[in-house]
Design an enzyme around this catalytic site. Structure first.
Site, short mmCIF file in Angstrom:
data_model
loop_
_atom_site.label_atom_id
_atom_site.label_comp_id
_atom_site.label_asym_id
_atom_site.label_seq_id
_atom_site.Cartn_x
_atom_site.Cartn_y
_atom_site.Cartn_z
N SER A 187 -3.55 3.29 7.18
CA SER A 187 -3.37 3.17 5.91
C SER A 187 -4.38 2.42 5.37
O SER A 187 -5.21 2.23 5.50
CB SER A 187 -2.33 1.59 6.16
OG SER A 187 -2.51 0.57 5.22
N LYS A 188 -4.76 2.59 3.52
CA LYS A 188 -6.19 1.98 3.22
C LYS A 188 -6.17 1.18 3.59
O LYS A 188 -7.60 0.50 3.30
CB LYS A 188 -5.94 2.44 1.86
CG LYS A 188 -5.94 4.03 1.39
CD LYS A 188 -6.23 4.35 -0.70
CE LYS A 188 -5.89 5.11 -1.06
NZ LYS A 188 -5.89 5.56 -2.37
N ARG A 189 -5.57 -0.15 3.68
CA ARG A 189 -5.55 -1.76 3.59
C ARG A 189 -5.83 -1.60 4.83
O ARG A 189 -6.47 -2.08 5.38
CB ARG A 189 -4.31 -2.38 3.30
CG ARG A 189 -3.90 -2.31 2.36
CD ARG A 189 -2.91 -3.25 2.01
NE ARG A 189 -1.28 -2.92 2.63
CZ ARG A 189 -0.75 -1.76 2.18
NH1 ARG A 189 -0.63 -0.90 0.97
NH2 ARG A 189 0.28 -1.06 2.56
N ARG A 190 -5.67 -0.88 6.54
CA ARG A 190 -5.61 -1.42 7.54
C ARG A 190 -7.03 -0.44 7.64
O ARG A 190 -7.19 -0.79 9.43
CB ARG A 190 -4.41 -1.08 8.02
CG ARG A 190 -4.69 -1.39 9.73
CD ARG A 190 -3.14 -1.18 10.17
NE ARG A 190 -2.77 0.33 10.18
CZ ARG A 190 -1.09 0.15 8.83
NH1 ARG A 190 -1.14 -0.10 9.00
NH2 ARG A 190 -1.30 2.14 9.51
#
Length: 469
Positions: A234-237
């Protein structure tokens, strides 16, 4: 028939490593088949797309080895809006789609659930086109849709479980499902090689191909890329931006070798192989459908192997952007004019064996280019214990008297200084290393002192001794 594959990223941020893996697989497959690799930028979401992100994709592809003169494009999905609308019109005219004015709230009220799909309420109402009316595809009531997939066999989907899905919004703009199909059709795409996450959309897209009277492409859904917890990257994680790895100092050759191992392996018990071997041996049908673990530690080890395999002159050239402050995220702690190319060339073979990414070159050699070393206070406290002042005094005296300033003489002098105090060389050199380099670990000490030179070495030893007063 000429094989035509496509890579179709959306310019909504940094370039995902999973996307880079798919791009490489498409590119190699096209090359093996004597076909064409098409780059299509799916830019219809104007609110989320930025021109600089498109340029970032092109730059990242170039870095990973997919040069701009080896593919067709880039094409932009937004340029084909007319074809999208025309296809929607043909489906409506043929009775394969119908207009619907149902709101999400109305559907939920009828079904009693926010999770149940569309209930087909407008299927037989005969609504004409109108403002705010979406166009829905009329999914067959019976039968199955079989997706023939080079990697996953023949996933089969019951048509009755596929809702009448929207193909054009209330303002007439086509949704991704239709635009994607029309673009592939328009560009003559013969094989669609993409991530597993798109598989649930595939039966819908295949129904659209059939409804438009065209044979669908050959499908191949490569495995999803996951982190150490087996969660989709994930780009967020997670650290997923290809540009971030590039800017940290990963080599393109190491990165593309590693990416190709996400779901596939070359013959024999080996993983680090020449790119020519990968290009020759890669087979889509041999890709493992199971999730592929993106192991950053393994990638780092790969990169270290690739760095150590570089000829020294290529290693020197590869490090130069980090040493001169060009093309890096953070500039080095010295000014460009303070960089001494000859001094770095002298220690480069020593540094090459000690770093795993190119950006690590800076803390290994910064002491050579600074007027004063950057002192790690924890290292200072560890090294400058009782007896350090006297040892530094003796080292200064011994080094001042040296006739030849070379690594072997520097070593033997400090060995003698340490022996007089009952210290082995490892203990004796700790205060000297911190005084001269600012750290407890680094390049071989005596070779470093030889390159640093007599004057600067003695000045730093004396400065450290004054600090201990």
């Amino acid at each position: 028939m000429t094989v035509r594959v496509r890579f179709a990223p959306s310019p909504t941020g940094m370039f995902h490593v999973g996307g880079a893996r798919s791009a490489l697989q498409n590119w190699i497959f096209a090359k093996q088949q004597g076909g064409v690799f098409v780059l299509r930028v799916e830019d219809t979401d104007a609110a989320r797309n930025k021109p600089e992100w498109t340029e970032g994709i092109l730059s990242a592809l170039e870095w990973i080895g997919i040069a701009r003169d080896t593919y067709e494009g880039p094409y932009f999905q937004s340029a084909y809006a007319g074809e999208h609308r025309a296809a929607a019109g043909r489906l409506y005219d043929a009775g394969r789609a119908y207009y619907c004015d149902c709101t999400r709230e109305a559907v939920q009220a009828r079904t009693g659930s926010q999770y149940q799909g569309y209930d087909g309420f407008c299927r037989d109402r005969g609504l004409p086109p109108g403002e705010g009316r979406a166009l829905r595809f009329r999914t067959p009531d019976e039968g199955t849709t079989v997706v023939v997939d080079l990697i996953r066999g023949e996933p089969t989907f019951e048509n009755k479980l596929i809702e009448d899905f929207v193909i054009a919004r209330g303002d007439g703009s086509p949704v991704f499902l239709l635009a994607n199909v029309v673009d592939d059709l328009t560009m003559g795409i013969t094989h669609v090689i993409r991530a597993e996450e798109h598989l649930p959309n595939t039966p819908k897209q295949q129904l659209l191909w059939d409804a438009l009277g065209v044979k669908p492409p050959v499908w191949a859904h490569v495995p999803v890329v996951v982190n150490e917890k087996r969660q989709k990257l994930s780009k967020r994680r997670d650290k997923v931006a290809l540009e971030a790895y590039r800017d940290e100092g990963y080599l393109a050759a190491a990165m593309r070798n590693y990416l190709m191992l996400l779901g596939w392996a070359p013959s024999g018990d080996r993983e680090i192989v020449p790119w020519s071997v990968i290009e020759e041996e890669f087979r889509l049908t041999e890709v493992n459908p199971s999730p592929a673990f993106f192991d950053e530690k393994k990638l780092r080890a790969f990169n270290g192997e690739y760095i150590r395999a570089l000829p020294v002159d290529e290693f020197v050239a590869a490090c130069r952007p980090w040493l001169t402050g060009t093309g890096t995220i953070a500039p080095p702690p010295w000014q460009p004019e303070e960089f001494d190319a000859d001094a770095f060339a002298a220690v480069a073979p020593l540094a090459q064996t000690r770093i795993a990414v190119l950006s690590e070159i800076v803390p290994n050699v910064d002491f050579l280019f600074l007027a004063d070393p950057l002192i790690d206070e924890a290292a200072w406290a560890k090294a400058m214990k009782e007896g350090a002042a006297e040892l530094l005094d003796a080292a200064v005296a011994g080094y001042t008297a040296l006739e030849s300033w070379d690594a072997e003489s520097l070593k033997s002098t400090l060995e003698a200084v340490g022996a007089e105090r009952g210290l082995k060389l490892g203990k004796a050199q700790a205060p000297v290393r911190v005084a001269v380099t600012g750290r407890t670990v680094g390049l071989p000490l005596f070779e470093s002192l030889e390159v640093l030179g007599r004057e600067r070495t003695l000045a730093r030893l004396r400065a450290a001794r004054l600090r201990l007063v």
